[in-house]
Design an enzyme around this catalytic site. Structure first.
Site, PDB file in Angstrom:
ATOM      1  N   PRO A  65       0.842  -1.197   0.000  1.00 43.24           N
ATOM      2  CA  PRO A  65       0.000   0.000   0.000  1.00 43.24           C
ATOM      3  C   PRO A  65       0.877   1.247   0.000  1.00 43.24           C
ATOM      4  CG  PRO A  65      -0.134  -1.151   2.114  1.00 43.24           C
ATOM      5  CD  PRO A  65       0.717  -1.974   1.214  1.00 43.24           C
ATOM      6  N   HIS A  66       0.433   2.267  -0.703  1.00 42.94           N
ATOM      7  CA  HIS A  66       1.221   3.495  -0.787  1.00 42.94           C
ATOM      8  C   HIS A  66       0.295   4.671  -1.046  1.00 42.94           C
ATOM      9  CE1 HIS A  66       0.944   1.680  -4.782  1.00 42.94           C
ATOM     10  NE2 HIS A  66       0.892   2.916  -5.253  1.00 42.94           N
TER      11      HIS A  66
END
Length: 154
Positions: A65-66
Site C-alpha cells: 500500500p502506498h
C-alpha cells in the site's frame, strides 16, 4: 535510495492478525504516527483512498500500500508482518502477511517511484520473504530489510 533512508527501526512491527484491510490500514497509520509523527487519520484515509483505485496486493503474500500525504517532507515506510495472513484482494488471490506501506509528500515526484520500485524489487525476492516470514523480532526484520543487497545473497 536505500531501505535505511526510508525505514526507521521503530517503523517495523509483528502483529498477530488484522480483522480487515481497513483495520490493517488503521494499524499502519498508528505505526506511521508513532514512528514518524505523521497524522494517523490522514494516513489511514490516504491509504484507503489509494486502495479504492485498485488493490495493492502484489502476489505471493505481499502487499505494497502506498499514498501521497500533504504536510510531510520525506518518503517514509512502515513494515508489518502478520502472523495470520489477511485476505487482501491480491492479484493472485492469496492472503498477505508481509505489508510494506510507503508514504510520500504530495510533490515527491520521482523519489516516490524510486522508493516504490526498491520495495517492490526487494519483496519480489523469495529468499528475503522467507527470512522475513521466519522471524518474529521487529529488530531482525528491520535488519533483513535494510541489509546491503550485496550481503543478502550470502
Amino acid at each position: 535510495m536505500d531501505f535505511s533512508s526510508i525505514l526507521k527501526p521503530e517503523a517495523v512491527k509483528v502483529i498477530h492478525s488484522a480483522s480487515s484491510k481497513k483495520r490493517l490500514f488503521h494499524q499502519l497509520g498508528e505505526l506511521v504516527g508513532s514512528a514518524y509523527g505523521f497524522d494517523v487519520e490522514s494516513t489511514c484515509e490516504a491509504l484507503l483512498d489509494r486502495e479504492s483505485l485498485g488493490p495493492t496486493g502484489v502476489g505471493r503474500g505481499v502487499a505494497l500500500p502506498h499514498a501521497r500525504l500533504e504536510g510531510i517532507d520525506t518518503v517514509a515506510g512502515v513494515f508489518i508482518r502478520l502472523e495470520t495472513p489477511l485476505e487482501f484482494d491480491s492479484v493472485d488471490r492469496q492472503p498477505v502477511d508481509l505489508i510494506f506501506a510507503l508514504l510520500a509528500p504530495t510533490d515527491s515526484g520521482v523519489d516516490h517511484l524510486k522508493a516504490l520500485a526498491l520495495v517492490s524489487r526487494t519483496l519480489r525476492e523469495a529468499s528475503i520473504c522467507a527470512k522475513l516470514r521466519a522471524n518474529d523480532s521487529a529488530q531482525i526484520l528491520h535488519t533483513i530489510l535494510t541489509e546491503d543487497p550485496a550481503t543478502q545473497a550470502a
